[in-house]
Scaffold this active site. Sequence first.
Site, PDB file in Angstrom:
ATOM      1  N   ARG A 156       3.884  -1.544  -3.456  1.00 29.56           N
ATOM      2  CA  ARG A 156       4.845  -2.367  -2.727  1.00 29.56           C
ATOM      3  C   ARG A 156       4.640  -3.821  -3.104  1.00 29.56           C
ATOM      4  NH1 ARG A 156       4.172   1.152   2.530  1.00 29.56           N
ATOM      5  NH2 ARG A 156       6.323   1.764   2.788  1.00 29.56           N
TER       6      ARG A 156
ATOM      7  N   HIS B 163      -0.436  19.289   2.137  1.00 28.90           N
ATOM      8  CA  HIS B 163      -0.044  20.609   2.605  1.00 28.90           C
ATOM      9  C   HIS B 163      -0.817  20.981   3.874  1.00 28.90           C
ATOM     10  CE1 HIS B 163       1.757  24.485   2.078  1.00 28.90           C
ATOM     11  NE2 HIS B 163       0.588  25.044   2.346  1.00 28.90           N
TER      12      HIS B 163
HETATM   13  P1  ADP Z   1       9.640   1.732  -0.149  1.00 24.71           P
HETATM   14  O1  ADP Z   1       9.623   2.974   0.657  1.00 24.71           O
HETATM   15  O2  ADP Z   1       8.551   0.762   0.225  1.00 24.71           O
HETATM   16  O3  ADP Z   1      10.991   1.096  -0.236  1.00 24.71           O
HETATM   17  P2  ADP Z   1       9.977   2.385  -2.973  1.00 24.71           P
HETATM   18  O4  ADP Z   1       9.144   3.228  -3.875  1.00 24.71           O
HETATM   19  O5  ADP Z   1      11.390   2.818  -2.776  1.00 24.71           O
HETATM   20  O6  ADP Z   1       9.207   2.263  -1.604  1.00 24.71           O
HETATM   21  O7  ADP Z   1       9.945   0.906  -3.533  1.00 24.71           O
HETATM   22  C1  ADP Z   1       8.694   0.337  -3.865  1.00 24.71           C
HETATM   23  C2  ADP Z   1       8.695  -1.160  -3.652  1.00 24.71           C
HETATM   24  O8  ADP Z   1       9.559  -1.779  -4.605  1.00 24.71           O
HETATM   25  C3  ADP Z   1       9.225  -1.610  -2.296  1.00 24.71           C
HETATM   26  O9  ADP Z   1       8.232  -1.571  -1.311  1.00 24.71           O
HETATM   27  C4  ADP Z   1       9.663  -3.041  -2.604  1.00 24.71           C
HETATM   28  O10 ADP Z   1       8.536  -3.906  -2.563  1.00 24.71           O
HETATM   29  C5  ADP Z   1      10.132  -2.956  -4.059  1.00 24.71           C
HETATM   30  N1  ADP Z   1      11.614  -2.828  -4.187  1.00 24.71           N
HETATM   31  C6  ADP Z   1      12.317  -1.687  -4.355  1.00 24.71           C
HETATM   32  N2  ADP Z   1      13.625  -1.942  -4.459  1.00 24.71           N
HETATM   33  C7  ADP Z   1      13.772  -3.281  -4.350  1.00 24.71           C
HETATM   34  C8  ADP Z   1      14.893  -4.175  -4.366  1.00 24.71           C
HETATM   35  N3  ADP Z   1      16.144  -3.738  -4.542  1.00 24.71           N
HETATM   36  N4  ADP Z   1      14.636  -5.511  -4.237  1.00 24.71           N
HETATM   37  C9  ADP Z   1      13.377  -5.968  -4.078  1.00 24.71           C
HETATM   38  N5  ADP Z   1      12.271  -5.178  -4.041  1.00 24.71           N
HETATM   39  C10 ADP Z   1      12.461  -3.859  -4.178  1.00 24.71           C
END
Ligand code: ADP
Length: 264
Positions: free
Chosen positions: A207, A44
């Site tokens: 990630r 914030h």
């Molecule tokens: P980001 O903004 O990094 O996409 P998310 O919270 O949406 O963050 O996703 C977290 C992590 O999950 C991603 O960084 C990726 O490593 C993994 N991830 C998400 N969706 C997928 C997918 N469909 N296939 C492979 N890895 C995925």
Amino acid sequence: TTRITKFDQRSDEFGSLARSFNQMAEQLENNITAHQRLLGDVSHELRSPLTRLQLAVALAEKNIGNDIEQQKHLNRCETEVERLDEMIADVLTLSRLEHNQTVFAADNTDLSALVTKVVNDCQYFATSKAVTIRLKAQENCVLLADSKLLSSAISNVVNNAVKYSPHDKVVSVELTQQNEQLMLSVSDQGSGVPNEMIAKLFTPFFRVADARDRSSGGTGLGLAIAQQAILFHQGEIIAQNQESSGLKVIITLPTLSKKNKSHT
Ligand code: ADP
């Protein structure tokens, strides 16, 4: 955290062990709450200087003239400021959701139409990667929901499927209703996620491959926010690797979802 109530009134060793354990659990709970609050407060507070920075960058851009080298630096500044802005907004959203500080709307929402719109909005991104999105949505899947919140959660999952999909592959989005349960699945043909990491996907900032995923944009908060949003609707979100290849994210939502959380 879990408390042990079965033994904690006893005066023997079990009792004393249970009391120590409960104290630790309470401390842990307090720490987590304090940590989450701090994160919310910091985000914030970061908002105002960031807004000023955005203004300053915009002003500098106006006055820079034709100096290409300087323009490059300023563009970089702008991109990074935008990224910071996105991260702060996400941290704030997550913090508010976790503390029930969001005012939720609950309207009759046509999930079939909502999913169709999310897919349409993602088409441009998909086309740019030569990814095809196939949508199979049962009609008239209606539930009581905060449509904006639900839409952003679903949008994140569909965007991820496209983002982590190789070129020329297909992302399948399917919506079905069985009795009072709606089920939305989003499957891609990417590399999926190592099995031991699947459980962590919904953890903030997690990630799979830090450098790769960071460079493809996003904040690492999308799925954590999506999970909170789905939980609010008394639904569930899970991820699993498919036997063929790629990740499948399944969201289940009850149609009779009622607002039953405390709101401020
Ligand atoms: P980001 O903004 O990094 O996409 P998310 O919270 O949406 O963050 O996703 C977290 C992590 O999950 C991603 O960084 C990726 O490593 C993994 N991830 C998400 N969706 C997928 C997918 N469909 N296939 C492979 N890895 C995925």
